[in-house]
Design an enzyme around this catalytic site. Sequence first.
Site, PDB file in Angstrom:
ATOM      1  N   GLU A  28     -10.866  -1.582  27.349  1.00 30.21           N
ATOM      2  CA  GLU A  28     -12.166  -2.481  27.699  1.00 30.21           C
ATOM      3  C   GLU A  28     -13.063  -1.823  28.695  1.00 30.21           C
ATOM      4  O   GLU A  28     -13.103  -2.286  30.018  1.00 30.21           O
ATOM      5  CB  GLU A  28     -11.402  -3.677  28.481  1.00 30.21           C
ATOM      6  CG  GLU A  28     -10.363  -4.531  27.464  1.00 30.21           C
ATOM      7  CD  GLU A  28      -9.882  -5.835  28.308  1.00 30.21           C
ATOM      8  OE1 GLU A  28     -10.247  -5.918  29.381  1.00 30.21           O
ATOM      9  OE2 GLU A  28      -9.190  -6.484  27.681  1.00 30.21           O
TER      10      GLU A  28
ATOM     11  N   GLU B 121      -4.279  -6.935  22.599  1.00 30.79           N
ATOM     12  CA  GLU B 121      -3.950  -7.679  23.575  1.00 30.79           C
ATOM     13  C   GLU B 121      -4.344  -9.053  23.037  1.00 30.79           C
ATOM     14  O   GLU B 121      -5.567  -9.305  22.460  1.00 30.79           O
ATOM     15  CB  GLU B 121      -4.680  -7.550  24.960  1.00 30.79           C
ATOM     16  CG  GLU B 121      -4.348  -6.254  25.720  1.00 30.79           C
ATOM     17  CD  GLU B 121      -4.956  -6.071  26.976  1.00 30.79           C
ATOM     18  OE1 GLU B 121      -5.150  -7.118  27.566  1.00 30.79           O
ATOM     19  OE2 GLU B 121      -5.065  -4.964  27.282  1.00 30.79           O
TER      20      GLU B 121
END
Length: 470
Positions: free
Chosen positions: A173, A372
Amino acid sequence: MSVLGEEVTAGLEFPPGFAWGVSTAAFQIEGATTVDGRTDSIWDAFCRRPGAVAGGDTGEPAADHYHRFRDDVALMAELGLGVYRFSLAWSRVRPDGGAVNPAGLDFYERLVDSLLERGITPWATLYHFDLPQALEERGGWAARDTAHRFAEFAASAAERLGDRVPFWSTLNEPWCSAFLGYAKGIHAPGRQEPRAAVAAAHHLLLAHGLGLAEIRRHAPRAQAGITLNLYPVRAEDPSSAADRDAARRVDGLQNRLFLDPVLRGRYPEDLLADLEPFGLGACVRDGDLALIGAPIDQMGINYYRGYEVTGTLRPGVEPGGLEWVGADGIGFVPDTAASVTHSGWFVQPEGLTETLVRVHREYPAVPLYVTENGAAYDDSVRPDGWIDDVERVEFLAAHLRAAHAALAQGVDLRGFSYWSLLDNFEWAEGYSKRFGLVHVDYRTQARTMKRSAHFYADVIRGNAVPPIGG
């Protein structure tokens, strides 16, 4: 009746060999922040800033995974997991961003060997938000040199572990690291400098390219890639030019700023124009985009929710924050039809399908993994110890169905990892938000499987989403 409804009660099978896993991150679970040569990361320093983290919480002891990893691996085996995605603490492997610390690598070697003994595939993420504080004091991700220090870290990890770790992600991320850390300031290092955030975004991508080359050199048989948090972005009123432009800007910053250079080897022209006042073009040097756009073997996608945006601010619309650099005047429209998690995030499983299908259809082919997906809920422990987190079960089932719907549309989806194995330190929210399949009593460090853990074990055992509802 289940919130999933009557129409989704039939089981859905996944392809043979589908990789079922869980994900964690070093700072969120390890604890042992001053043990065996580890030095401060930016999150250690950020936690000491008054008011920065809910409850004044810190990464010590987190879930004490550093000392309890063998017990946690045994839990993974009990769940039947095929993959464990974890991150390496840079400050443990190369304290202060300097020389290699053998004791730090020893820990990850013990973890990897323990996983392999249980038949669980290790998936290593090199960077999950925890830059050494010493490097931040030299400019952090806003400084180009940090990307080269990351390459050294990547080389150290891949040289030591590359013969046993078949999957690697360079970064997790990078949007969060750049824009929450350097523009909005709610993540470490807590800066509010839009030009630094834009520089950080490019230097993180450069670090990916440099790190990928080191993985290729030291672990040539590994499946290497990057993990991005991607969200669908919709204009509230598609007929409104202002709303369409708001959606274009948010999609550019959230998604295309990272997808395009990694998968196409270039930044989108409209985004270069949006970010020209903040110096994006000036950060790019000859050869950067060739490094960033080098072929990857897989891409991880983290998905939690979507965005509906407008260019017309009004009561009930949340104005865009400092993280949306170059997108002044945008607003986020609440999804009044969706339920919300304990984090206040809208539950929108259909957005996972949309995201996976988009990457599949609009970008060069690459195997995809959901690395995720999860939700925080206010779990309660009954007197008998049972944790009946039915909301998380239904959240997970709905998103697994959404992943299956993407497969049905031809997406090359190879696996799914839930976030997270354990309740843990949830960044600026401290220990106030619980995402785990396994409950952690932070006083005693006792682990208790929740109902969702048993549900996920059933999914893994059957390679299918079992019937729910009625």
